[in-house]
Design a protein around this motif. Structure first.
Motif: not given
Length: 172
Positions: A126-140
């Motif tokens: 799972e990946y998140h914005c490095a600044r606010c921590g907001g969930h963005q999606g998943h990397v495959f």
């Protein structure tokens, strides 16, 4: 799948060093120095983004596939975090994955942090914005050459800024 197969598979995963719950992906072009992490609780962002975006960004929900106008959008520009406006992806790294979500071959350097997600039992990154921590999606690992990555993003977690317009100031 039996319990032994599952446990053996989990044991073979690389150990990821975590920084505030996230790690920078070793196999992506991310910098060793992410942006300064904001300390706001999720409630801080509730009146700054739509209700649907807030659920995705801060409750780690997923939008329905095919629901985002950004999925089939290919204009030149930048894709920012919908909460704090940190630039996350460039349009030249966007491609049609056929999944129904905006997909990218790589993020902007230093923009994202990752963590393991076991909600579907099988581990995903799972990946998140490095600044606010907001969930963005998943990397495959099923993206196009040469990197072979698919950064699969929720459209509501993004804000698009056309190439001919200045980026807004960071929020937060």
């Amino acid at each position: 799948m039996n319990r032994r197969t599952l446990l053996t598979g989990l044991a073979s995963l690389p150990v990821l060093p975590l920084f505030s719950g996230f790690t920078l992906a070793a196999d992506s072009p991310l910098s060793a120095q992410p942006p300064t992490r904001l300390a706001h609780p999720p409630s801080y962002w509730r009146d700054k983004v739509s209700a649907e975006a807030w659920k995705v960004l801060f409750e780690e929900a997923t939008e329905r596939p095919g629901s985002s106008p950004l999925d089939q959008f290919y204009e030149p520009g930048n894709y920012l975090c919908a909460a704090c406006y940190l630039p996350l992806f460039r349009s030249e790294d966007k491609y049609d994955s056929g999944t129904g979500w905006p997909s990218f071959t790589q993020p902007i350097e230093g923009a994202l942090g990752t963590k393991l997600d076991f909600r579907l039992l099988w581990p995903r990154t799972e990946y998140h914005c490095a600044r606010c921590g907001g969930h963005q999606g998943h990397v495959f690992n099923d993206g196009p050459a040469p990197l072979g990555k698919r950064w699969c993003n929720n459209g509501v977690a993004l804000r698009f800024v056309p190439a001919d317009q200045p980026l807004p100031p960071l929020r937060g």
